[in-house]
Design a protein around this motif. Structure first.
Motif, PDB file in Angstrom:
ATOM      1  N   GLY A  83      22.096  36.951  52.031  1.00  0.00           N
ATOM      2  CA  GLY A  83      22.745  35.861  53.125  1.00  0.00           C
ATOM      3  C   GLY A  83      24.355  35.706  53.722  1.00  0.00           C
ATOM      4  O   GLY A  83      24.938  35.868  54.541  1.00  0.00           O
ATOM      5  N   LEU A  84      24.697  35.875  52.614  1.00  0.00           N
ATOM      6  CA  LEU A  84      26.414  35.841  52.779  1.00  0.00           C
ATOM      7  C   LEU A  84      27.024  36.509  52.820  1.00  0.00           C
ATOM      8  O   LEU A  84      27.002  37.430  51.773  1.00  0.00           O
ATOM      9  N   PRO A  85      28.408  36.610  52.839  1.00  0.00           N
ATOM     10  CA  PRO A  85      29.413  38.252  53.241  1.00  0.00           C
ATOM     11  C   PRO A  85      30.427  37.451  52.346  1.00  0.00           C
ATOM     12  O   PRO A  85      31.624  38.918  51.731  1.00  0.00           O
ATOM     13  N   PHE A  86      30.016  37.678  50.968  1.00  0.00           N
ATOM     14  CA  PHE A  86      30.954  37.576  49.870  1.00  0.00           C
ATOM     15  C   PHE A  86      29.891  38.060  48.657  1.00  0.00           C
ATOM     16  O   PHE A  86      29.276  38.271  48.451  1.00  0.00           O
ATOM     17  N   ARG A  87      30.721  39.225  48.525  1.00  0.00           N
ATOM     18  CA  ARG A  87      30.952  39.537  47.221  1.00  0.00           C
ATOM     19  C   ARG A  87      31.682  39.928  45.941  1.00  0.00           C
ATOM     20  O   ARG A  87      33.065  39.619  45.961  1.00  0.00           O
ATOM     21  N   VAL A  88      31.179  40.499  44.814  1.00  0.00           N
ATOM     22  CA  VAL A  88      31.978  40.347  43.420  1.00  0.00           C
ATOM     23  C   VAL A  88      31.632  41.726  42.774  1.00  0.00           C
ATOM     24  O   VAL A  88      30.455  42.462  43.047  1.00  0.00           O
TER      25      VAL A  88
END
Length: 95
Positions: free
Chosen positions: A68-73
């Motif tokens: 649900g959060l737009p942060f990617r690694v």
């Protein structure tokens, strides 16, 4: 790309071997849990480099930190194993 290439990495082959043939269903369940845990991401390019004495698996991943959060690694998981040819159809790997 298909997760089957990722599952054939030395990392997952070691898990499968450690769990043994009698726990094959448990190993598949662990793979399914991994798939669910990384549903916010994707498996990219998979490279397997085979030499006379080694197998190197490189898997590009893009994984969400939290669903649900737009942060990617983004990164590459590299697993190396020594390789010995036991027969024309059998290789022995040691991670």
């Amino acid at each position: 790309s298909s997760t089957q290439f990722f599952r054939s990495s030395p990392f997952f082959l070691t898990i499968r071997a450690a769990m043994g043939e009698s726990n094959k269903d448990m190993a598949e369940n662990a793979f399914d849990i991994h798939d669910r845990a990384t549903t916010a991401g994707r498996i990219g390019r998979v490279r397997q480099i085979i030499t006379n004495d080694s197998l190197t698996s490189e898997v590009d991943l893009e994984v969400g930190l939290l669903p649900g959060l737009p942060f990617r690694v983004k990164g590459t998981v590299i697993t190396r194993a020594s390789l010995k040819v036991k027969s024309s159809e059998t290789l022995e790997l040691q991670v």
